[in-house]
Enzyme design. Sequence first.
Site, PDB file in Angstrom:
ATOM      1  N   TYR A   1     -12.669   5.180  -3.350  1.00 30.23           N
ATOM      2  CA  TYR A   1     -13.381   5.964  -2.340  1.00 30.23           C
ATOM      3  C   TYR A   1     -12.493   7.153  -1.986  1.00 30.23           C
ATOM      4  CZ  TYR A   1     -10.652   2.409   0.203  1.00 30.23           C
ATOM      5  OH  TYR A   1      -9.668   1.540   0.614  1.00 30.23           O
TER       6      TYR A   1
ATOM      7  N   ASP B   1       0.858  -1.191   0.000  1.00 32.20           N
ATOM      8  CA  ASP B   1       0.000   0.000   0.000  1.00 32.20           C
ATOM      9  C   ASP B   1       0.892   1.238   0.000  1.00 32.20           C
ATOM     10  OD1 ASP B   1      -1.947   1.889   0.256  1.00 32.20           O
ATOM     11  OD2 ASP B   1      -2.858   1.060   2.060  1.00 32.20           O
TER      12      ASP B   1
ATOM     13  N   GLU C   1       1.312   4.861  -0.841  1.00 35.29           N
ATOM     14  CA  GLU C   1       0.508   6.064  -1.093  1.00 35.29           C
ATOM     15  C   GLU C   1       1.408   7.307  -1.015  1.00 35.29           C
ATOM     16  OE1 GLU C   1      -3.259   6.208   0.983  1.00 35.29           O
ATOM     17  OE2 GLU C   1      -3.237   4.047   1.268  1.00 35.29           O
TER      18      GLU C   1
END
Length: 407
Positions: A229, A152, A154
């Site tokens: 989202y 992940d 980011e």
Amino acid sequence: MVAATSASKPSLYEPGFLQQSLPYRVVSYFAEWSIYARNYIVSDLPAPALTHVNYAFAKIDDQGEVAIVDAWAATDKPFGDDTWDTPLRGNLHALIKLKQKYPHISTLISIGGWSLSDKFSDVAFTDASRQKFAASAVAFMKRYQFDGVDIDWEYPVSGGLPNNKYRPEDSQNYVLLCKTLRQILDTQGAADGRHYLLTVAAAAGDDKYANFKLGEMAPYLDWFNIMSYDYHGSWETQTNHQAALFGNPADPSPQGARYSADYTIQHYIQLGVPASKIVMGAPIYGRGWAGVGATNNGLFQSASGASSGTWENGIFDYKDLLQRTQTQPQSYVVHWDSQAEVPYIYAQGLENGLFTTFENAQSIQKRVEYIKKYGLGGIMFWEASADVKDPASPDSLTGTAYRGLYQ
């Protein structure tokens, strides 16, 4: 329970059934910190309605290796029948026991996340740093009996926290990092006689996934968990949907239809990601604004700032919103955007006009229909503690997804 479709295909619940052969994945992230104020533990997970659990998060230490973030939560706190001399306790032992009870579930260690992505650029930078990181990730996976690794980051190149390290080379280095991880996972898998999973949590905004070489990453990954989202939230001064399935032509935001799951997913496919390797993300929380006027029931209206929330301003657990709509339906009025195919709440008499964008069982069913229509790989939820606990409940978002995909 899903019955076998042929004599040669094992049941979903049969021990040893390889998860990559499942037609759809129902993935949920379990947040390490949920055991504290949220009082949500691994045994609370809606296991019968899940195929995969991603444990969030492990970190990258100063040596460029994978490490535990919170030792008390991860390995030390006793749960269930753990005692002081149980060699491994905490969430990680609880996950092992969960798989013993529900052998259809696979678990992955998720590395990074929004607040722990600062060192990815460094570990991806050279072949030596990639090899070191990947070897430590696989060793961590093996030590704590995970079935794979979820990255992940980011985000590469730009878009994360200010303290993150960035390089223009991040895009290509991310491909090389995935390749190195895949090689080491496959080497370990050959020794163990099994397949280990490699997935990534992937950006939804086009300004961010422009820095992902998606088509080049795809061959090394089992799937992409697209974080479809947080397209909008209370950092903005105008209300909007945080996870629209489709664009609404009336959306006045600069991003318009680009900030919808449909736009993101179709571009992933155009950029070379097989539809079967796309897992659509869905939030188990809502984002809220205060000081919102009543025009259009608060949708696409100016706001004074973040609303209240369940644990922090501007964010509500889904189960919290559900309870409010059920116990105070005249205050928390649910509306449906038939263009975006998502619900929202407007409470005119609260906080000078409270607007909340969220998901419910109806919108999750719409996502399921989309997944089936386009042959996607499944659905992913962030994060488990915000859902109702009983997956058999018609209000359970996780349960709704599972029933729609498998029953």
